[in-house]
Design a protein around this motif. Structure first.
Motif, mmCIF file in Angstrom:
data_model
loop_
_atom_site.group_PDB
_atom_site.id
_atom_site.type_symbol
_atom_site.label_atom_id
_atom_site.label_comp_id
_atom_site.label_asym_id
_atom_site.label_seq_id
_atom_site.Cartn_x
_atom_site.Cartn_y
_atom_site.Cartn_z
ATOM 1 N N VAL A 147 -1.789 -18.344 -3.637
ATOM 2 C CA VAL A 147 -0.430 -17.812 -3.639
ATOM 3 C C VAL A 147 -0.435 -16.354 -4.076
ATOM 4 O O VAL A 147 0.264 -15.506 -3.492
ATOM 5 N N ARG A 148 -1.227 -16.028 -5.071
ATOM 6 C CA ARG A 148 -1.277 -14.640 -5.548
ATOM 7 C C ARG A 148 -1.898 -13.711 -4.501
ATOM 8 O O ARG A 148 -1.496 -12.554 -4.368
ATOM 9 N N ILE A 149 -2.859 -14.222 -3.732
ATOM 10 C CA ILE A 149 -3.434 -13.417 -2.655
ATOM 11 C C ILE A 149 -2.380 -13.119 -1.599
ATOM 12 O O ILE A 149 -2.238 -11.978 -1.133
ATOM 13 N N HIS A 150 -1.622 -14.137 -1.219
ATOM 14 C CA HIS A 150 -0.543 -13.911 -0.258
ATOM 15 C C HIS A 150 0.489 -12.932 -0.814
ATOM 16 O O HIS A 150 0.998 -12.071 -0.082
ATOM 17 N N ALA A 151 0.800 -13.060 -2.087
ATOM 18 C CA ALA A 151 1.755 -12.145 -2.709
ATOM 19 C C ALA A 151 1.242 -10.709 -2.638
ATOM 20 O O ALA A 151 1.996 -9.777 -2.329
ATOM 21 N N ALA A 152 -0.046 -10.521 -2.905
ATOM 22 C CA ALA A 152 -0.628 -9.186 -2.824
ATOM 23 C C ALA A 152 -0.602 -8.665 -1.388
ATOM 24 O O ALA A 152 -0.281 -7.489 -1.146
ATOM 25 N N ASN A 153 -0.924 -9.527 -0.440
ATOM 26 C CA ASN A 153 -0.920 -9.117 0.964
ATOM 27 C C ASN A 153 0.470 -8.708 1.432
ATOM 28 O O ASN A 153 0.617 -7.876 2.329
ATOM 29 N N MET A 154 1.496 -9.294 0.839
ATOM 30 C CA MET A 154 2.860 -8.957 1.227
ATOM 31 C C MET A 154 3.153 -7.476 1.017
ATOM 32 O O MET A 154 3.973 -6.877 1.728
ATOM 33 N N TYR A 155 2.483 -6.869 0.043
ATOM 34 C CA TYR A 155 2.722 -5.457 -0.238
ATOM 35 C C TYR A 155 2.265 -4.547 0.898
ATOM 36 O O TYR A 155 2.583 -3.358 0.906
ATOM 37 N N ALA A 156 1.519 -5.088 1.842
ATOM 38 C CA ALA A 156 1.100 -4.298 3.001
ATOM 39 C C ALA A 156 2.215 -4.162 4.037
ATOM 40 O O ALA A 156 2.070 -3.426 5.012
ATOM 41 N N SER A 157 3.323 -4.842 3.845
ATOM 42 C CA SER A 157 4.415 -4.813 4.821
ATOM 43 C C SER A 157 5.278 -3.568 4.627
ATOM 44 O O SER A 157 5.356 -2.988 3.537
ATOM 45 N N ALA A 158 5.941 -3.174 5.698
ATOM 46 C CA ALA A 158 6.861 -2.045 5.611
ATOM 47 C C ALA A 158 8.012 -2.344 4.662
ATOM 48 O O ALA A 158 8.516 -1.455 3.967
ATOM 49 N N ALA A 159 8.437 -3.597 4.608
ATOM 50 C CA ALA A 159 9.550 -3.970 3.731
ATOM 51 C C ALA A 159 9.196 -3.763 2.266
ATOM 52 O O ALA A 159 10.071 -3.465 1.441
ATOM 53 N N ALA A 160 7.919 -3.921 1.915
ATOM 54 C CA ALA A 160 7.514 -3.723 0.518
ATOM 55 C C ALA A 160 7.744 -2.286 0.096
ATOM 56 O O ALA A 160 8.204 -2.016 -1.027
ATOM 57 N N ALA A 161 7.440 -1.336 0.974
ATOM 58 C CA ALA A 161 7.684 0.074 0.644
ATOM 59 C C ALA A 161 9.178 0.360 0.543
ATOM 60 O O ALA A 161 9.622 1.135 -0.323
ATOM 61 N N GLU A 162 9.963 -0.280 1.395
ATOM 62 C CA GLU A 162 11.415 -0.062 1.370
ATOM 63 C C GLU A 162 12.036 -0.567 0.073
ATOM 64 O O GLU A 162 13.056 -0.050 -0.385
ATOM 65 N N HIS A 163 11.439 -1.598 -0.522
ATOM 66 C CA HIS A 163 11.991 -2.189 -1.750
ATOM 67 C C HIS A 163 11.030 -2.006 -2.922
ATOM 68 O O HIS A 163 10.943 -2.854 -3.801
ATOM 69 N N TRP A 164 10.355 -0.875 -2.921
ATOM 70 C CA TRP A 164 9.342 -0.612 -3.936
ATOM 71 C C TRP A 164 9.909 -0.641 -5.354
ATOM 72 O O TRP A 164 9.244 -1.062 -6.301
ATOM 73 N N ASP A 165 11.147 -0.204 -5.503
ATOM 74 C CA ASP A 165 11.742 -0.185 -6.846
ATOM 75 C C ASP A 165 11.797 -1.584 -7.452
ATOM 76 O O ASP A 165 11.636 -1.751 -8.669
ATOM 77 N N LEU A 166 11.987 -2.601 -6.605
ATOM 78 C CA LEU A 166 12.018 -3.980 -7.090
ATOM 79 C C LEU A 166 10.609 -4.549 -7.302
ATOM 80 O O LEU A 166 10.409 -5.420 -8.150
ATOM 81 N N LEU A 167 9.649 -4.052 -6.530
ATOM 82 C CA LEU A 167 8.344 -4.691 -6.464
ATOM 83 C C LEU A 167 7.242 -3.997 -7.262
ATOM 84 O O LEU A 167 6.184 -4.580 -7.479
ATOM 85 N N ALA A 168 7.489 -2.766 -7.681
ATOM 86 C CA ALA A 168 6.427 -2.011 -8.357
ATOM 87 C C ALA A 168 5.867 -2.711 -9.591
ATOM 88 O O ALA A 168 4.643 -2.747 -9.784
ATOM 89 N N PRO A 169 6.695 -3.291 -10.462
ATOM 90 C CA PRO A 169 6.126 -3.964 -11.645
ATOM 91 C C PRO A 169 5.183 -5.106 -11.273
ATOM 92 O O PRO A 169 4.143 -5.295 -11.912
#
Length: 279
Positions: free
Chosen positions: A219-241
């Motif tokens: 699950v943690r690997i998938h969570a890390a891989n999610m950060y490769a998506s364009a949406a992760a950059a768009e919502h970086w303020d929520l996801l950075a921590p």
């Protein structure tokens, strides 16, 4: 007046459908489709669906015919089966779901793609009934079956129905915890990122905190891989921590996934984002 050849295949297809004969229907369509380029063949398949439904108006008999088509190895037969099954799901949900499940492992890529689309359409239209079936499929060891469930989650997420955010995240979590490695790309950047995160950013970010803190490495690997998506950059303020926590994960496999995601984030984030979490 339609050309004679068109009259012939439509007449033969209607006759085969009215008798519920999958083999005769395939035989009626094969010769005409074999002579056409892709664009015209698609048009004929669309017409064939209309002919079949007009010739066999009984939904339960139509499902039986579609089940027969699904079991034929022919690509056209299976394509027709996908559309007939998904269009008449309510007539026999058990049979329809089972046949669609088998079609996720079709040898034909086009059939597999349309089956994933059909599962998404059914999840949107028949959420209470079809969701438990997809949840059961999520334990499958077959990557194409998992990919179909992931595709259905993405399609349902695009509706942004607020009542569906939690069950869709639950379903994604089931996929993440047991999916075969070959299905990973369908889940992480696409389903989690461009699907759930893009549609439910706050809910996904909150669930991400739970996943990152959990003991399931997959699950943690998938969570890390999610950060490769364009949406992760768009919502970086929520996801950075969460990304900072993943960078310190004890698992080398998780940290490798973080490193891959970092490369994509660096392409999308402005310099020195969110307090320097990225160089």
């Amino acid at each position: 007046m339609m050309p004679l050849a068109e009259q012939d295949w439509k007449r033969d297809a209607a006759d085969a459908a009215s008798r519920g004969s999958a083999s005769a229907l395939t035989a009626a369509l094969g010769p005409v489709l074999g002579t056409l380029p892709d664009k015209q063949a698609r048009a004929v398949k669309h017409q064939a669906l209309q002919v079949i439904e007009a010739a066999l108006p009984d939904p339960k008999r139509l499902i039986r015919l579609a089940s027969g088509l699904a079991q034929i190895g022919d690509e056209t037969a299976q394509e027709l089966a996908v559309f007939l099954l998904s269009g008449h799901y309510a007539a026999d949900p058990d049979e329809t779901a089972e046949r669609l499940r088998s079609l996720t492992e079709s040898p034909h890529p086009t059939v597999r793609r349309w089956t994933g689309e059909a599962c998404g359409t059914l999840l949107v239209k028949q959420f209470p009934s079809f969701y438990p079936r997809l949840a059961a499929w999520s334990a499958s060891p077959l990557p194409n079956e998992i990919a179909a469930v992931a595709h259905a989650v993405r399609i349902a997420a695009k509706t942004r129905n607020p009542a569906w955010s939690r069950p869709l995240l639950d379903l994604a979590e089931l996929l993440m915890s047991g999916a075969p490695a070959a299905a990973g790309k369908a889940i992480s950047p696409l389903t989690l990122g461009e699907g759930l995160l893009a549609s439910y950013p706050e809910e996904t970010a909150a669930r991400l905190d739970v996943w990152i803190a959990g003991g399931d490495e997959a699950v943690r690997i998938h969570a890390a891989n999610m950060y490769a998506s364009a949406a992760a950059a768009e919502h970086w303020d929520l996801l950075a921590p969460g990304f900072a926590k993943l960078e310190q994960d004890a698992s080398p496999a998780v940290r490798r996934a973080v490193a891959r995601a970092r490369k994509q984030l660096l392409k999308r984030l402005p310099p020195d984002p969110s307090g320097g979490l990225l160089p």
